[in-house]
Motif scaffolding. Sequence first.
Motif, PDB file in Angstrom:
ATOM      1  N   THR A  75       1.381  -1.432  -0.045  1.00  0.00           N
ATOM      2  CA  THR A  75      -0.055  -0.098  -0.504  1.00  0.00           C
ATOM      3  C   THR A  75       1.167   1.255  -0.359  1.00  0.00           C
ATOM      4  O   THR A  75       0.349   2.011  -0.827  1.00  0.00           O
ATOM      5  CB  THR A  75      -0.793   0.449   1.441  1.00  0.00           C
ATOM      6  OG1 THR A  75      -2.082  -0.943   0.984  1.00  0.00           O
ATOM      7  CG2 THR A  75      -2.049   1.429   0.977  1.00  0.00           C
ATOM      8  N   ASP A  76       2.090   1.267   0.987  1.00  0.00           N
ATOM      9  CA  ASP A  76       2.872   2.144   1.102  1.00  0.00           C
ATOM     10  C   ASP A  76       3.880   2.811  -0.502  1.00  0.00           C
ATOM     11  O   ASP A  76       3.753   3.741  -0.862  1.00  0.00           O
ATOM     12  CB  ASP A  76       3.809   2.457   1.872  1.00  0.00           C
ATOM     13  CG  ASP A  76       3.217   1.943   3.430  1.00  0.00           C
ATOM     14  OD1 ASP A  76       2.753   2.761   3.271  1.00  0.00           O
ATOM     15  OD2 ASP A  76       4.047   2.221   4.035  1.00  0.00           O
ATOM     16  N   ILE A  77       3.411   1.775  -0.986  1.00  0.00           N
ATOM     17  CA  ILE A  77       4.498   2.117  -2.293  1.00  0.00           C
ATOM     18  C   ILE A  77       3.859   1.954  -3.651  1.00  0.00           C
ATOM     19  O   ILE A  77       3.841   3.115  -4.108  1.00  0.00           O
ATOM     20  CB  ILE A  77       5.032   0.333  -2.787  1.00  0.00           C
ATOM     21  CG1 ILE A  77       6.063   0.266  -2.152  1.00  0.00           C
ATOM     22  CG2 ILE A  77       5.382  -0.210  -4.463  1.00  0.00           C
ATOM     23  CD1 ILE A  77       6.626  -1.878  -2.170  1.00  0.00           C
ATOM     24  N   SER A  78       2.288   1.508  -3.426  1.00  0.00           N
ATOM     25  CA  SER A  78       1.560   2.131  -4.538  1.00  0.00           C
ATOM     26  C   SER A  78       1.750   3.798  -4.571  1.00  0.00           C
ATOM     27  O   SER A  78       1.274   4.417  -5.334  1.00  0.00           O
ATOM     28  CB  SER A  78       0.357   1.440  -4.339  1.00  0.00           C
ATOM     29  OG  SER A  78      -0.568   1.922  -2.912  1.00  0.00           O
ATOM     30  N   ARG A  79       1.370   4.412  -3.080  1.00  0.00           N
ATOM     31  CA  ARG A  79       1.328   5.897  -3.550  1.00  0.00           C
ATOM     32  C   ARG A  79       2.281   6.899  -4.173  1.00  0.00           C
ATOM     33  O   ARG A  79       1.757   7.805  -4.152  1.00  0.00           O
ATOM     34  CB  ARG A  79       0.805   6.159  -1.338  1.00  0.00           C
ATOM     35  CG  ARG A  79      -0.008   5.752  -1.594  1.00  0.00           C
ATOM     36  CD  ARG A  79      -0.555   6.272   0.400  1.00  0.00           C
ATOM     37  NE  ARG A  79      -1.259   5.553   1.130  1.00  0.00           N
ATOM     38  CZ  ARG A  79      -1.405   4.770   1.930  1.00  0.00           C
ATOM     39  NH1 ARG A  79      -0.360   4.781   2.363  1.00  0.00           N
ATOM     40  NH2 ARG A  79      -2.630   4.328   2.594  1.00  0.00           N
ATOM     41  N   LEU A  80       3.541   6.235  -3.964  1.00  0.00           N
ATOM     42  CA  LEU A  80       4.986   6.819  -4.703  1.00  0.00           C
ATOM     43  C   LEU A  80       5.213   6.410  -5.573  1.00  0.00           C
ATOM     44  O   LEU A  80       6.313   6.727  -6.070  1.00  0.00           O
ATOM     45  CB  LEU A  80       6.038   6.237  -3.579  1.00  0.00           C
ATOM     46  CG  LEU A  80       5.683   6.565  -2.313  1.00  0.00           C
ATOM     47  CD1 LEU A  80       6.636   5.342  -1.055  1.00  0.00           C
ATOM     48  CD2 LEU A  80       5.701   8.250  -1.418  1.00  0.00           C
ATOM     49  N   LEU A  81       4.294   5.726  -6.592  1.00  0.00           N
ATOM     50  CA  LEU A  81       4.375   5.044  -7.918  1.00  0.00           C
ATOM     51  C   LEU A  81       4.470   6.149  -9.008  1.00  0.00           C
ATOM     52  O   LEU A  81       3.925   6.830  -8.660  1.00  0.00           O
ATOM     53  CB  LEU A  81       3.740   3.980  -8.262  1.00  0.00           C
ATOM     54  CG  LEU A  81       4.114   2.666  -7.690  1.00  0.00           C
ATOM     55  CD1 LEU A  81       2.504   2.084  -8.052  1.00  0.00           C
ATOM     56  CD2 LEU A  81       5.254   2.411  -7.846  1.00  0.00           C
ATOM     57  N   PRO A  82       5.409   6.889  -9.927  1.00  0.00           N
ATOM     58  CA  PRO A  82       5.560   8.268 -10.416  1.00  0.00           C
ATOM     59  C   PRO A  82       4.753   7.744 -12.254  1.00  0.00           C
ATOM     60  O   PRO A  82       4.833   8.763 -12.385  1.00  0.00           O
ATOM     61  CB  PRO A  82       7.296   7.792 -10.934  1.00  0.00           C
ATOM     62  CG  PRO A  82       7.160   6.575 -10.681  1.00  0.00           C
ATOM     63  CD  PRO A  82       6.797   4.997  -9.637  1.00  0.00           C
ATOM     64  N   SER A  83       4.401   6.602 -12.087  1.00  0.00           N
ATOM     65  CA  SER A  83       3.864   5.964 -13.564  1.00  0.00           C
ATOM     66  C   SER A  83       1.944   6.154 -13.488  1.00  0.00           C
ATOM     67  O   SER A  83       1.989   5.314 -12.905  1.00  0.00           O
ATOM     68  CB  SER A  83       4.649   5.141 -14.177  1.00  0.00           C
ATOM     69  OG  SER A  83       3.770   4.761 -15.941  1.00  0.00           O
ATOM     70  N   ASN A  84       2.013   6.240 -15.102  1.00  0.00           N
ATOM     71  CA  ASN A  84       0.165   5.517 -14.447  1.00  0.00           C
ATOM     72  C   ASN A  84       0.523   4.531 -14.692  1.00  0.00           C
ATOM     73  O   ASN A  84      -0.228   3.597 -14.273  1.00  0.00           O
ATOM     74  CB  ASN A  84      -0.182   6.738 -14.963  1.00  0.00           C
ATOM     75  CG  ASN A  84      -1.056   7.854 -14.704  1.00  0.00           C
ATOM     76  OD1 ASN A  84      -0.653   8.128 -13.786  1.00  0.00           O
ATOM     77  ND2 ASN A  84      -1.216   8.965 -15.479  1.00  0.00           N
ATOM     78  N   GLU A  85       1.255   3.464 -15.241  1.00  0.00           N
ATOM     79  CA  GLU A  85       1.290   2.386 -15.435  1.00  0.00           C
ATOM     80  C   GLU A  85       1.639   1.083 -14.464  1.00  0.00           C
ATOM     81  O   GLU A  85       2.923   1.784 -14.566  1.00  0.00           O
ATOM     82  CB  GLU A  85       1.588   1.903 -17.122  1.00  0.00           C
ATOM     83  CG  GLU A  85       1.166   0.063 -17.725  1.00  0.00           C
ATOM     84  CD  GLU A  85       1.284   0.584 -19.148  1.00  0.00           C
ATOM     85  OE1 GLU A  85       0.601   0.295 -19.823  1.00  0.00           O
ATOM     86  OE2 GLU A  85       2.710  -0.047 -19.917  1.00  0.00           O
TER      87      GLU A  85
END
Length: 364
Positions: A75-85
């Motif tokens: 969950t924490d990682i999902s908030r920080l992802l730079p690209s939409n894909e």
Amino acid sequence: MELVIDKNDLQNLLKKAISATEKKSALPILSNFLLEAKDDKLTVQGTDLEVHVSVSVFAKIENEGTACVNAKKLTDISRLLPSNEVYIKLEDSTLKIKSGKTKYNLPVAPSEDFPQMYPFPEDNAFLISGDNLQKAIGKTAYASSKEESRYALQGVLFRSLNGNIDVVATDGHRLALYTIDRTGKGDINIIVPQKALNELKKLLTGLEDVEVAATDQYAFFRTKEWILMTRLLEGVFPDYAQVIPSEFSREIKIDKKEFLESIKRVSAVIEGDTKPIKLTLKPEILELKSVSVEYGEAVDELSVDYEGEEYSIGFNAKYLIEAVEVIDSDEVVIKFTNPNAQTLIVPADQEDRYKAIVMPMEIS
């Protein structure tokens, strides 16, 4: 398992499932999500063994499969992802996540160790609207008991009656009832715990239809996007129908906003959770009064259509506020029996199926 998913879809999916997981458990598997890629959907499950949530969203599935991974980290990682894909792949014992130029490798636990959700009991199901379910939770849960000793009263009763579903909560001092329509013939008489209701509020949009069913131990709430299974509370729920009076000695109609503001003004001089406040009906007047040994007294008056004898009754101001705040109507009807018995509060709109009972308190 291999898939591509939109970042916002992934974030929303994990956000809905994260609070069902157990953070500090003797069973480490409960701090994980179970991810399943199948039939053009990514499904995420979380559970603490009391409440089990399964949420699905569209994803481009390259290879079907499952993975069990730490819920908080994902969950924490999902908030920080730079690209939409977002590209997700299970390789050996590692869940690989790629978004833009950012890559993560997360360890996985055995998927077979994750607790399974029981099958939805199709034969006993009926349908209610998500909007009605939202309202029922919001208009009743406040009245449930906070005392651990009153186990059955910590939850909310869902009971089939006269082709409808009565949703009821009480702590012995007050009661809240909201009646909702249902489609289908499945019957229930179950007590749903607070945590499950809190999870339901996060899942509901108000626009969906919700299938409801129950077994002896579990209740199920299901839509096309999610399923919630919860263990039921055991114990005997009071006969709430006996608590609601059928005859009254007097009643008034009052503006909801004015009444709430007056209660809050008058109870401002009292400290603590128990806020004794006296209501006195006089011709054309409702007087509200509170007295504090330490901070003095407060008195307020509201205009009402009342011509009977003077009548005084005491309440916990907090109970009045919580009973009235959830009413949608601009006006509230208060029906009194006697100063030592329960008082009924209902919306002025007779189509509204909300009822609140507040027991009086003795005030010198």
